[in-house]
Enzyme design. Structure first.
Site, PDB file in Angstrom:
ATOM      1  N   LYS A   1      64.763 130.741  67.152  1.00 39.51           N
ATOM      2  CA  LYS A   1      64.310 130.542  68.455  1.00 39.51           C
ATOM      3  C   LYS A   1      65.257 130.380  69.672  1.00 39.51           C
ATOM      4  CE  LYS A   1      60.291 128.213  66.472  1.00 39.51           C
ATOM      5  NZ  LYS A   1      59.319 127.040  66.596  1.00 39.51           N
TER       6      LYS A   1
ATOM      7  N   TYR B   1      51.404 132.754  68.553  1.00 36.92           N
ATOM      8  CA  TYR B   1      50.903 131.442  68.365  1.00 36.92           C
ATOM      9  C   TYR B   1      49.409 131.300  68.784  1.00 36.92           C
ATOM     10  CZ  TYR B   1      55.456 129.870  67.594  1.00 36.92           C
ATOM     11  OH  TYR B   1      56.909 129.855  66.878  1.00 36.92           O
TER      12      TYR B   1
ATOM     13  N   ASN C   1      62.725 123.538  67.596  1.00 35.35           N
ATOM     14  CA  ASN C   1      63.010 123.310  66.467  1.00 35.35           C
ATOM     15  C   ASN C   1      63.636 124.593  65.754  1.00 35.35           C
ATOM     16  OD1 ASN C   1      60.671 124.789  66.071  1.00 35.35           O
ATOM     17  ND2 ASN C   1      59.772 123.282  65.013  1.00 35.35           N
TER      18      ASN C   1
ATOM     19  N   HIS D   1      61.657 129.712  63.319  1.00 39.11           N
ATOM     20  CA  HIS D   1      60.201 130.052  62.843  1.00 39.11           C
ATOM     21  C   HIS D   1      60.039 130.582  61.247  1.00 39.11           C
ATOM     22  CE1 HIS D   1      56.049 131.201  62.557  1.00 39.11           C
ATOM     23  NE2 HIS D   1      56.429 132.322  62.015  1.00 39.11           N
TER      24      HIS D   1
ATOM     25  N   GLU E   1      52.525 138.655  60.605  1.00 34.34           N
ATOM     26  CA  GLU E   1      53.729 138.450  61.439  1.00 34.34           C
ATOM     27  C   GLU E   1      54.677 139.527  61.383  1.00 34.34           C
ATOM     28  OE1 GLU E   1      53.272 133.545  61.492  1.00 34.34           O
ATOM     29  OE2 GLU E   1      55.142 134.236  60.831  1.00 34.34           O
TER      30      GLU E   1
HETATM   31  P1  IDP Z   1      55.727 125.328  62.084  1.00 31.94           P
HETATM   32  O1  IDP Z   1      56.747 126.140  62.991  1.00 31.94           O
HETATM   33  O2  IDP Z   1      56.612 124.028  61.117  1.00 31.94           O
HETATM   34  O3  IDP Z   1      55.028 126.129  61.179  1.00 31.94           O
HETATM   35  P2  IDP Z   1      53.248 124.690  63.681  1.00 31.94           P
HETATM   36  O4  IDP Z   1      52.354 123.390  63.266  1.00 31.94           O
HETATM   37  O5  IDP Z   1      52.849 125.978  63.157  1.00 31.94           O
HETATM   38  O6  IDP Z   1      54.881 124.430  62.843  1.00 31.94           O
HETATM   39  O7  IDP Z   1      53.774 124.833  65.414  1.00 31.94           O
HETATM   40  C1  IDP Z   1      54.245 125.863  65.689  1.00 31.94           C
HETATM   41  C2  IDP Z   1      55.311 125.418  66.483  1.00 31.94           C
HETATM   42  O8  IDP Z   1      54.710 124.586  67.603  1.00 31.94           O
HETATM   43  C3  IDP Z   1      56.298 124.598  66.016  1.00 31.94           C
HETATM   44  O9  IDP Z   1      57.496 125.064  65.312  1.00 31.94           O
HETATM   45  C4  IDP Z   1      56.938 123.846  67.296  1.00 31.94           C
HETATM   46  O10 IDP Z   1      57.840 124.694  67.953  1.00 31.94           O
HETATM   47  C5  IDP Z   1      55.654 123.598  68.006  1.00 31.94           C
HETATM   48  N1  IDP Z   1      55.053 122.568  67.706  1.00 31.94           N
HETATM   49  C6  IDP Z   1      54.447 122.161  66.659  1.00 31.94           C
HETATM   50  N2  IDP Z   1      53.685 120.722  66.711  1.00 31.94           N
HETATM   51  C7  IDP Z   1      54.066 120.314  68.075  1.00 31.94           C
HETATM   52  C8  IDP Z   1      54.214 119.111  68.879  1.00 31.94           C
HETATM   53  O11 IDP Z   1      53.448 118.173  68.168  1.00 31.94           O
HETATM   54  N3  IDP Z   1      54.753 118.954  70.049  1.00 31.94           N
HETATM   55  C9  IDP Z   1      55.361 120.267  70.634  1.00 31.94           C
HETATM   56  N4  IDP Z   1      55.578 121.120  70.007  1.00 31.94           N
HETATM   57  C10 IDP Z   1      54.995 121.256  68.802  1.00 31.94           C
HETATM   58 MG    MG Z   2      53.364 127.316  61.863  1.00 36.42          MG
END
Ligand code: IDP
Ligand code: MG
Length: 138
Positions: A10, A50, A113, A116, A127
């Protein structure tokens, strides 16, 4: 059995110069890099990628973050690639990510974070085809 998955380093990982460390770890974990592109996601691409989260409160800021700078998208191959990548990445929220996981090591917060990874073999196929042609993955 060998399986493929998609990873994205990212914008935070690129900006903080953590790509080398993340890629080294992925290779140590036995992932073969089949194909890779550095690119900057367009708003339309980020929104489409997304789309599953379009009704979440974090959707708009997530799209802004993911378009804020270049990313590396990579096709990875390994036994149980999808499950293993999710394990090496750790939980979405780095505060909850297990010690030694990439997110525990490199993520700034639940949004920024670091990395991905596809969450199922079916989504991995979808994807991978979002970013790579059949010829690039041959
Ligand atoms: P993942 O990347 O672990 O699969 P997902 O729930 O699919 O997590 O969410 C996609 C991305 O959206 C996350 O990697 C993160 O960057 C962002 N995200 C997820 N939950 C939150 C939140 O509660 N606050 C802010 N950003 C979030
Ligand atoms: Mg996800």
């Amino acid at each position: 059995m060998k399986q493929r998955t998609l990873t994205i380093l990212k914008p935070d990982t690129v900006a903080r110069r953590n790509c080398g460390a993340v890629i080294a770890r992925l290779e140590e974990e036995g992932f073969q890099i089949l194909a890779a592109h550095m690119l900057r996601l367009s708003e339309d691409q980020a929104m489409a990628f997304y789309a599953v989260h379009k009704d979440k409160p974090f959707y708009r800021p997530l799209v802004e973050f993911m378009t804020s700078g270049p990313v590396w998208v990579m096709a990875l191959e390994r036994d149980s690639a999808v499950e293993h990548l999710r394990k090496v990445m750790g939980a979405t929220d780095p505060a909850k990510a297990a010690p030694g996981t990439l997110r525990q090591q490199f993520a700034s917060n639940i949004e920024r974070n670091a990395i991905h990874g596809s969450d199922s073999p079916e989504n991995a196929r979808i994807e991978l085809s979002f970013f790579f042609s059949a010829a690039e993955l041959a």
